[in-house]
Design a protein around this motif. Structure first.
Motif, PDB file in Angstrom:
ATOM      1  N   THR A 198      79.997  34.556 125.216  1.00  0.00           N
ATOM      2  CA  THR A 198      80.495  33.530 126.427  1.00  0.00           C
ATOM      3  C   THR A 198      81.183  32.182 126.063  1.00  0.00           C
ATOM      4  O   THR A 198      80.459  31.778 125.187  1.00  0.00           O
ATOM      5  N   ALA A 248      90.600  27.376 125.116  1.00  0.00           N
ATOM      6  CA  ALA A 248      90.296  28.726 126.032  1.00  0.00           C
ATOM      7  C   ALA A 248      91.301  28.615 127.172  1.00  0.00           C
ATOM      8  O   ALA A 248      91.452  27.562 127.874  1.00  0.00           O
ATOM      9  N   VAL A 249      91.885  29.785 127.486  1.00  0.00           N
ATOM     10  CA  VAL A 249      92.808  29.886 128.577  1.00  0.00           C
ATOM     11  C   VAL A 249      92.280  31.218 129.309  1.00  0.00           C
ATOM     12  O   VAL A 249      91.887  32.205 128.784  1.00  0.00           O
ATOM     13  N   ASP A 250      92.455  31.211 130.519  1.00  0.00           N
ATOM     14  CA  ASP A 250      91.981  32.420 131.464  1.00  0.00           C
ATOM     15  C   ASP A 250      93.318  33.333 131.462  1.00  0.00           C
ATOM     16  O   ASP A 250      94.161  33.267 132.342  1.00  0.00           O
ATOM     17  N   HIS A 251      93.280  34.345 130.456  1.00  0.00           N
ATOM     18  CA  HIS A 251      94.277  35.466 130.105  1.00  0.00           C
ATOM     19  C   HIS A 251      93.810  36.267 129.358  1.00  0.00           C
ATOM     20  O   HIS A 251      93.169  36.082 128.386  1.00  0.00           O
ATOM     21  N   THR A 306      90.457  34.306 127.187  1.00  0.00           N
ATOM     22  CA  THR A 306      89.114  34.707 127.899  1.00  0.00           C
ATOM     23  C   THR A 306      89.313  35.517 129.090  1.00  0.00           C
ATOM     24  O   THR A 306      90.407  35.433 129.790  1.00  0.00           O
ATOM     25  N   THR A 307      88.045  36.106 130.052  1.00  0.00           N
ATOM     26  CA  THR A 307      88.225  36.550 131.119  1.00  0.00           C
ATOM     27  C   THR A 307      88.225  35.488 131.807  1.00  0.00           C
ATOM     28  O   THR A 307      87.445  34.343 131.944  1.00  0.00           O
ATOM     29  N   PRO A 308      88.219  35.724 133.466  1.00  0.00           N
ATOM     30  CA  PRO A 308      88.124  34.860 134.447  1.00  0.00           C
ATOM     31  C   PRO A 308      86.649  34.442 134.486  1.00  0.00           C
ATOM     32  O   PRO A 308      86.154  33.341 135.228  1.00  0.00           O
ATOM     33  N   HIS A 325     100.920  30.769 126.651  1.00  0.00           N
ATOM     34  CA  HIS A 325      99.791  29.961 126.458  1.00  0.00           C
ATOM     35  C   HIS A 325      99.548  29.409 125.179  1.00  0.00           C
ATOM     36  O   HIS A 325      98.995  28.384 124.895  1.00  0.00           O
ATOM     37  N   GLY A 369      84.778  33.734 131.997  1.00  0.00           N
ATOM     38  CA  GLY A 369      84.455  33.125 130.856  1.00  0.00           C
ATOM     39  C   GLY A 369      84.040  33.768 129.361  1.00  0.00           C
ATOM     40  O   GLY A 369      83.102  33.182 128.698  1.00  0.00           O
ATOM     41  N   GLU A 370      84.293  34.994 129.426  1.00  0.00           N
ATOM     42  CA  GLU A 370      83.961  35.870 128.235  1.00  0.00           C
ATOM     43  C   GLU A 370      85.061  35.920 127.315  1.00  0.00           C
ATOM     44  O   GLU A 370      86.215  36.034 127.523  1.00  0.00           O
TER      45      GLU A 370
END
Length: 264
Positions: free
Chosen positions: A209, A123-126, A159-161, A144, A163-164
């Motif tokens: 999530t 998972a990456v925040d992007h 994922t969103t910031p 990524h 964590g979704e």
């Protein structure tokens, strides 16, 4: 009276070699546009109407003009026949060209039929900008994705910031809760394969999530090339549910394919 000389033609070199056709090359280097990717089998495409709708809708949004499906059909048929590959992977690109746009079709070898290799995701925040569009300029996805592979994974999970879960870097992702496929609703592209599968299998679209990933019994990535089981997302592992994977493959196989250029 002096006259302004016409502008010099564009000069482009690649590794020191002048490009023979710099005009079209400059168009491709512009990087603003969108595309769709499909598998062609014997001159037929599953979900062809969905591909044509995607191209028309994105062209209207980006360039304020329609892209008639019949034009795309003709260009696609010409390229497929010209390539000699009636079984192939094809892409239709729409590039901005001044106030208008140009359509580019590429044809290459077909993706293998059957399931894809098991996938381990991280998972990456992007999130992709304008995630509802299959647009050009996927630097973030490539960045990524490459980082994920260097870390020993197969691909990135966007994922969103908060964590979704949104989507894979190059695919939609679906989770199996024991009775239904659960499709995440954070900003994502509505993929053609996803659109073909969801009505044919028990499905639910809702937020997902990272915290709840251990509660699912299986996971899959789906795109125009393949359906692949997900065996891990970071520290969460999933078994390969062969029976469920077969159900997905059968559901996709049962989706009708359409002739690129219908008879008559």
């Amino acid at each position: 009276m002096t006259t302004t000389p016409p502008p010099a033609p564009l000069h482009v070199e690649i590794d020191g070699v002048p490009a023979a056709e710099p005009g079209p090359l400059a168009l491709l280097l512009g990087g603003y546009g969108h595309f769709t990717a499909m598998q062609v089998r014997d001159g037929r495409v599953k979900g062809l109407g969905l591909h044509l709708d995607r191209l028309d809708g994105a062209t209207r949004e980006l360039f304020g003009r329609p892209l008639p499906g019949e034009r795309v059909r003709r260009l696609l048929a010409r390229a497929v026949e010209g390539s000699g590959r009636r079984d192939s992977s094809a892409r239709v690109y729409v590039y901005g060209d001044g106030p208008g746009f140009r359509v580019v079709v590429t044809v290459r070898e077909a993706a293998p039929d059957g399931p894809g290799a098991p996938q381990r995701l991280t998972a990456v925040d992007h999130l992709r900008p304008a995630a509802h569009l299959k647009h050009l300029g996927g630097f973030g996805q490539r960045y990524h994705g490459d980082a994920a592979r260097r870390a020993g994974f197969d691909e990135a999970l966007l994922t969103t910031p908060a964590g979704e879960v949104a989507e894979g870097a190059v695919a939609n992702v679906a989770f199996w809760d024991g009775t239904r496929l659960v499709w995440p609703t954070a900003p994502h592209l509505t993929g053609i394969t996803m659109s073909l599968l969801a009505p044919r299998l028990p499905s639910l679209h809702r937020p997902v999530t990272l915290a709840e990933l251990p509660s699912f019994r299986a996971a899959f990535t789906v795109n125009s090339r393949t359906i692949a089981p997900v065996t891990a997302i970071d520290g969460v592992t999933y078994p390969v549910d062969g029976e469920l994977l077969d159900r997905l493959l059968v559901a996709l196989a049962e989706a009708p394919a359409e002739e690129i250029l219908p008879a008559g």
